[in-house]
Design a protein around this motif. Structure first.
Motif, PDB file in Angstrom:
ATOM      1  N   ARG A 238       0.834  -1.207   0.000  1.00 48.37           N
ATOM      2  CA  ARG A 238       0.000   0.000   0.000  1.00 48.37           C
ATOM      3  C   ARG A 238       0.870   1.261   0.000  1.00 48.37           C
ATOM      4  NH1 ARG A 238      -5.211   0.008   1.800  1.00 48.37           N
ATOM      5  NH2 ARG A 238      -4.798   1.783   3.193  1.00 48.37           N
ATOM      6  N   TYR A 239       1.969   1.208   0.777  1.00 53.38           N
ATOM      7  CA  TYR A 239       2.837   2.376   0.838  1.00 53.38           C
ATOM      8  C   TYR A 239       3.539   2.599  -0.494  1.00 53.38           C
ATOM      9  CZ  TYR A 239       6.450   5.598   2.380  1.00 53.38           C
ATOM     10  OH  TYR A 239       7.287   6.694   2.501  1.00 53.38           O
ATOM     11  N   ASN A 240       4.005   1.508  -1.105  1.00 62.94           N
ATOM     12  CA  ASN A 240       4.697   1.630  -2.393  1.00 62.94           C
ATOM     13  C   ASN A 240       3.752   2.129  -3.489  1.00 62.94           C
ATOM     14  OD1 ASN A 240       7.034   0.728  -1.184  1.00 62.94           O
ATOM     15  ND2 ASN A 240       6.753  -1.407  -1.828  1.00 62.94           N
ATOM     16  N   GLU A 241       2.467   1.800  -3.368  1.00 61.62           N
ATOM     17  CA  GLU A 241       1.491   2.243  -4.364  1.00 61.62           C
ATOM     18  C   GLU A 241       0.966   3.638  -4.063  1.00 61.62           C
ATOM     19  OE1 GLU A 241       0.675   0.783  -7.127  1.00 61.62           O
ATOM     20  OE2 GLU A 241       1.998  -0.935  -6.726  1.00 61.62           O
ATOM     21  N   GLY A 242       1.384   4.208  -2.924  1.00 58.97           N
ATOM     22  CA  GLY A 242       0.944   5.547  -2.588  1.00 58.97           C
ATOM     23  C   GLY A 242      -0.397   5.600  -1.900  1.00 58.97           C
ATOM     24  N   ILE A 243      -0.928   4.445  -1.493  1.00 62.88           N
ATOM     25  CA  ILE A 243      -2.227   4.410  -0.825  1.00 62.88           C
ATOM     26  C   ILE A 243      -2.061   4.578   0.679  1.00 62.88           C
ATOM     27  CG2 ILE A 243      -4.298   3.022  -0.429  1.00 62.88           C
ATOM     28  CD1 ILE A 243      -3.705   1.617  -3.073  1.00 62.88           C
ATOM     29  N   GLY A 244      -1.142   3.795   1.274  1.00 66.09           N
ATOM     30  CA  GLY A 244      -0.923   3.853   2.715  1.00 66.09           C
ATOM     31  C   GLY A 244       0.096   4.905   3.096  1.00 66.09           C
ATOM     32  N   ASP A 245       0.129   5.232   4.406  1.00 70.73           N
ATOM     33  CA  ASP A 245       1.115   6.209   4.870  1.00 70.73           C
ATOM     34  C   ASP A 245       2.220   5.499   5.649  1.00 70.73           C
ATOM     35  OD1 ASP A 245       0.084   5.645   7.398  1.00 70.73           O
ATOM     36  OD2 ASP A 245      -1.315   7.318   7.315  1.00 70.73           O
ATOM     37  N   ILE A 246       3.225   6.280   6.030  1.00 69.73           N
ATOM     38  CA  ILE A 246       4.406   5.692   6.689  1.00 69.73           C
ATOM     39  C   ILE A 246       4.098   5.235   8.101  1.00 69.73           C
ATOM     40  CG2 ILE A 246       5.320   7.842   7.678  1.00 69.73           C
ATOM     41  CD1 ILE A 246       8.114   6.827   6.741  1.00 69.73           C
ATOM     42  N   ILE A 247       3.103   5.862   8.739  1.00 66.27           N
ATOM     43  CA  ILE A 247       2.737   5.446  10.095  1.00 66.27           C
ATOM     44  C   ILE A 247       2.132   4.047  10.077  1.00 66.27           C
ATOM     45  CG2 ILE A 247       1.248   5.954  12.064  1.00 66.27           C
ATOM     46  CD1 ILE A 247       1.536   8.908  11.428  1.00 66.27           C
TER      47      ILE A 247
END
Length: 455
Positions: A409-418
């Motif tokens: 999700r983070y790599n796809e820009g959906i999730g955040d770093i937290i």
């Protein structure tokens, strides 16, 4: 003649070792205190044995190797061995009361006598003798002393087994603790690498304008925190290695190289059976039972003070003024002595022995309570770890799935770093919890076997 006597005394004194020299040799050989003009050596043994053991400690050690080294070098084991030897000597001394003694000797006298009104007289006498004698005063007391010495020897041997049991349990505990600490370093290293990858990705996304600067800062803080956790984990390895070396009775400045255990020992035993085994096999329980027998014999000996005492002595001697030993004397005597009054000494000795017996029985009851508690605590700990392992394994699987999803999700820009950080923390914690559960089970099994006295 006077000069001859002085020379003889000096010869005897020269053969007696100096006490101070013995003390210096003792401490220097133990490595605790340096000898004069020599650097301090903190090793526990000297000479070739020290070199062999030092080389052995640098090899890969199995659990059995560590136990063998501990049983040979731990000061408690050595002290228990010496106690057994001392008890054996005491038994030999008690038995020696039933053996006769034999002596032989010779003497030569010279006299120069001057009396007023009489001429000076020179005369001398010589005597050669050999004798053997046996004297038994209080035959029943001697027999009881021998019985007490036998039981004391049995008790010392049982105490030795108990010390070995405790040392084995301690070595297993610290061996598993060192394995756990090393495995924790591997988990922390893996987690550090994950945070490093997270930081690299965040920095690259920020460079491309896909992520804000705060993601890079947060990833850097997370990486630094994990570096600190890794440092602490490595220090725990050093501490665990030092504790294992101490349990083995050795000193090692380097971290011990121990072999990983492929499969931990499993123990399936009902609680009632574990308690029964402990009461039947624990060396301290067996030693306590022997202590009751010793107290009973001492009580009987105190009672015997109210009854007559029987004694017997026999001897034969031959003597003469030359080596033909023409004179001969034989003696035999048997006697019985009735106690009448001894200022209540016998009564108070009996009372003291009775109180000692009661104290021994009370101490044994306390010991059995302690044994029950030790077995119960180890059994509960073992059950808890056994039940925790499958749950922890499921948590690791789920945490790994969650981490993969969060990373995607983070790599796809959906999730955040937290979200990604929370997933990484959860995965690391799950792996550490599984590690703790597995080694807690191994330690609990070792602790339970020690509590049951089954090593």
């Amino acid at each position: 003649m006077k000069n001859f006597r002085i020379s003889f005394i000096l010869l005897i004194l020269s053969a007696v070792p100096c006490a101070a020299a013995q003390t210096d040799d003792l401490f220097s050989s133990s490595g605790l205190v340096p000898a004069a003009g020599r650097k301090t050596d903190l090793s526990f043994s000297a000479g070739g044995a020290k070199d062999v053991l030092s080389a052995r400690l640098k090899e890969e050690l199995t659990l059995e190797n560590c136990i063998d080294i501990a049983l040979s070098n731990n000061p408690r084991a050595v002290a228990a061995e010496l106690a057994v030897q001392d008890a054996q000597v005491s038994l030999n001394l008690a038995r020696s009361e039933f053996f006769p003694t034999a002596t032989a000797g010779a003497s030569q006298n010279y006299n120069n006598q001057k009396t007023d009104g009489f001429p000076r007289r020179d005369y001398g006498t010589s005597d050669v003798y050999a004798q053997a004698q046996l004297s038994l005063s209080g035959i029943t007391d001697i027999a009881r002393n021998i019985k007490i010495s036998k039981l004391t020897l049995e008790q010392a041997q049982t105490d030795l087994a108990g010390v070995k049991n405790e040392i084995t349990g301690s070595v297993k505990k610290y061996y598993y603790a060192l394995l756990s600490a090393k495995r924790a370093v591997a988990i922390r290293t893996q987690s550090r690498d994950l945070y490093q990858d997270q930081y690299n990705r965040s920095a690259e996304f920020f460079r491309l304008g896909l992520r804000p600067k705060v993601d890079v800062t947060t990833a850097e803080v997370n990486l630094n925190n994990e570096e600190l956790s890794l440092i602490r984990a490595k220090n725990l390895v050093k501490t665990a290695s030092a504790q294992l070396a101490n349990a083995m009775g050795v000193t090692a400045s380097d971290i011990l190289n121990i072999k990983e255990v492929a499969d931990f020992e499993r123990l399936d035993i009902p609680f009632d059976k574990a308690i029964e085994t402990a009461y039947a096999n624990r060396p301290d329980v067996l030693s306590a039972r022997t202590g009751v027998q010793i107290s009973q014999i001492k009580l009987n000996r105190a009672k015997a003070g109210f009854f007559p005492t029987f004694s017997f002595s026999a001897g034969v001697a031959k003597s003469g003024d030359d080596f033909r030993l023409d004179n001969e004397e034989t003696k035999l005597m048997a006697s019985v002595e009735f106690p009448i009054f001894n200022a209540f000494k016998t009564y108070n000795n009996y009372k003291q022995a009775k109180l000692s017996m009661a104290s021994t029985l009370n101490s044994n009851r306390s010991l059995l309570n302690d044994v029950f508690l030790e077995v119960q605590s180890a059994y509960i700990k073992m059950q808890e770890a056994a039940e925790s392992i499958p749950v922890a394994e499921v948590n690791v699987e789920k945490a790994k799935e969650n981490l993969d999803l969060s990373r995607g999700r983070y790599n796809e820009g959906i999730g955040d770093i937290i979200e990604l950080k929370d997933a990484e923390v959860a995965y690391t914690d799950a792996e550490l919890s599984l590690l703790t559960a597995r080694y807690d089970y191994a330690s609990a099994v070792a602790e339970l076997k020690q509590a049951m006295g089954t090593y």
